[in-house]
Design an enzyme around this catalytic site. Structure first.
Site, mmCIF file in Angstrom:
data_model
loop_
_atom_site.group_PDB
_atom_site.id
_atom_site.type_symbol
_atom_site.label_atom_id
_atom_site.label_comp_id
_atom_site.label_asym_id
_atom_site.label_seq_id
_atom_site.Cartn_x
_atom_site.Cartn_y
_atom_site.Cartn_z
ATOM 1 N N GLY A 1 -35.120 -45.188 73.957
ATOM 2 C CA GLY A 1 -34.741 -44.238 74.995
ATOM 3 C C GLY A 1 -33.265 -44.387 75.402
ATOM 4 N N GLY A 2 -32.362 -45.530 75.137
ATOM 5 C CA GLY A 2 -31.053 -45.885 75.719
ATOM 6 C C GLY A 2 -31.128 -47.250 76.358
ATOM 7 N N SER B 1 -48.876 -80.096 70.775
ATOM 8 C CA SER B 1 -47.608 -80.462 71.419
ATOM 9 C C SER B 1 -46.450 -79.605 70.953
ATOM 10 C CB SER B 1 -47.279 -81.934 71.155
ATOM 11 O OG SER B 1 -46.945 -82.130 69.786
ATOM 12 N N ALA C 1 -44.191 -76.016 71.733
ATOM 13 C CA ALA C 1 -43.474 -75.665 72.960
ATOM 14 C C ALA C 1 -44.427 -75.411 74.121
ATOM 15 C CB ALA C 1 -42.595 -74.436 72.712
ATOM 16 N N GLU D 1 -51.873 -84.783 69.755
ATOM 17 C CA GLU D 1 -51.192 -84.063 68.677
ATOM 18 C C GLU D 1 -51.702 -84.523 67.320
ATOM 19 O OE1 GLU D 1 -49.374 -81.965 66.112
ATOM 20 O OE2 GLU D 1 -48.999 -81.470 68.224
ATOM 21 N N ALA E 1 -53.674 -75.770 73.293
ATOM 22 C CA ALA E 1 -52.348 -75.200 72.984
ATOM 23 C C ALA E 1 -52.059 -75.413 71.500
ATOM 24 C CB ALA E 1 -51.275 -75.857 73.851
ATOM 25 N N GLY F 1 -51.544 -73.153 69.141
ATOM 26 C CA GLY F 1 -50.961 -71.995 68.477
ATOM 27 C C GLY F 1 -51.494 -70.691 69.022
ATOM 28 N N ALA G 1 -40.146 -64.537 72.032
ATOM 29 C CA ALA G 1 -39.847 -63.300 72.748
ATOM 30 C C ALA G 1 -38.551 -62.668 72.263
ATOM 31 C CB ALA G 1 -39.765 -63.582 74.251
ATOM 32 N N HIS H 1 -13.194 -79.117 80.165
ATOM 33 C CA HIS H 1 -13.547 -80.442 80.673
ATOM 34 C C HIS H 1 -13.415 -80.437 82.190
ATOM 35 C CE1 HIS H 1 -13.876 -84.827 80.867
ATOM 36 N NE2 HIS H 1 -12.860 -84.783 81.724
#
Length: 398
Positions: free
Chosen positions: A22-23, A115, A117, A137, A202, A204, A252, A377
């Protein structure tokens, strides 16, 4: 109703795709709904199913079915938490990441299986709130896609924060008959039983491709993913797919980039293909983890002769002043031509710094060019320059 482009899905891939069609919008902070209205995009709530003839049927909450026709149909239906047969999710005691975002009360103890993200981020989050967390894990290292040195440092940091971590271990079964959960965990030394209030699976994600009409239309899939060509068109002309439902990184920012690329190609614009070897990955735990490109192991396996440099944040004046010296920057260059093969970071704020490496790699910047690019720095970002200097034996501050 007839549309030029119909996008099915409204996640990071779907809504960005629709907006690009759409823009482009500039003020994300005012919400996706505002962006949709601003870009003259019709938002239709319901359950969509693709049909032959470039049609989409949408069933609303009352069961009413409306059919829409589009010149181009883009699938962006995303993914959900993957369920293992031995870890059936009941949404209460054995949960996925969506339930973990909205638990009615804080659990006193939690087992996190996996384990990557998602697992590490939730383990860190709940641990910070005071929940006793154990991570299990299957592989030898946590965050297994990361460079091994990063993985080992993160494991050490998480353990120091109070999280128990078991690697080379797998949950064989879960008993939810009591007040909490009892997980039987297989280890090299035999089976043990862990008890907790809740178990978070968690392990996958699974693509949301069921019951959306793929089979009826003839859109090909493989191993639970929609097959697409280099411009995201499926096996049926006029139907496209992006994001977590295709065999690319389930991130994402990747879905958003794919959506934009797909639409621009449809519109006949000059489009550059996405370089999937230069996608940054970020894990938002404490300390943060960010990386792009090859790990040291991957680079060696590809036959490169390497120059590897590391700079500890304990030697960074800004990090010391901030009180966040846990971590380091690691850079990997091809010794022959100076190509920046990989960058791996762990520490506070590194997810905001990794873009430098992404852009530099895109521009084919060499190690010496990074060294000679004056960094401000005191900043933490100058640690990237220092790490590059370390790779070439020119580091000054360590």
């Amino acid at each position: 109703m007839n549309y030029d482009i119909i996008v099915i899905g409204s996640g990071p891939g779907g809504y960005v795709t629709a907006i690009r069609a759409g823009g482009v919008a500039s003020k994300m902070s005012k919400g996706i709904e505002f962006l949709m209205k601003k870009n003259k995009i019709d938002v239709i709530l319901g359950t969509a199913k693709v049909q032959k003839g470039k049609k989409v049927s949408v069933t609303d909450k009352d069961g009413k079915v409306t059919e829409y026709t589009g010149t181009h149909i883009i699938l962006a239906t995303g993914a959900r938490s993957r369920e293992l047969p031995n870890l059936p999710q009941d949404g209460k005691k054995v949960i996925g990441y969506r339930q973990a975002l909205s638990l009615p009360e804080q659990p006193k103890s939690m087992i996190v299986v996996g384990s990557g993200a998602i697992g590490v981020e939730f383990a860190d989050f709940y641990n910070t709130m005071g929940t006793k967390v154990t991570v299990v894990e299957f592989l030898p290292n946590i965050v297994p896609v990361e460079d091994e040195e990063i993985s080992k440092h993160l494991e050490k940091s998480l353990k120091k924060s109070g999280i128990d971590i078991m690697t080379n271990a797998s949950v064989e079964s879960v008993d939810t008959s009591g007040e909490g959960v009892k997980a039987t965990v297989k280890t090299a030394k035999g089976n043990i039983v862990l008890e907790a209030d809740i178990l978070l699976s968690a392990v996958g994600i699974a693509a949301n491709i069921e019951n959306i009409g793929l089979e009826e239309v003839g859109i090909q899939t493989d191993k639970g993913k929609v097959l697409v060509n280099e411009w995201y068109e499926t096996s049926v002309p006029g139907y496209y797919a992006i994001g977590d439902i295709i065999p690319t990184q389930a991130l994402a920012h990747v879905a958003s980039a794919e959506g934009i690329t797909c639409v621009e190609k449809i519109k006949g614009m000059h489009v550059e293909k996405i370089d999937y070897g230069n996608i940054p990955g970020c894990t938002y735990c404490h300390p943060e983890v960010a990386s792009v490109g090859l790990t040291e192991k991957q680079a060696k396996e590809k036959g490169y002769e390497l120059k590897v440099g590391k700079f500890p944040l304990s030697a960074s004046g800004k990090a010391t002043a901030n009180g966040n010296t846990d971590g380091f920057i690691k850079v990997i260059f091809d010794a022959k031509y100076g190509e920046w093969l990989g960058c791996h970071m762990i520490g506070e704020g590194v997810t905001d710094m990794v873009a430098e490496a992404v852009v530099a790699r895109k521009l084919e910047t060499t190690g010496h060019e990074i060294i000679k690019s004056i960094h401000p720095h005191p900043t933490v970002s100058e640690a990237i320059m220092e790490a590059a200097a370390a790779a070439y034996g020119e580091v000054i501050h360590i």
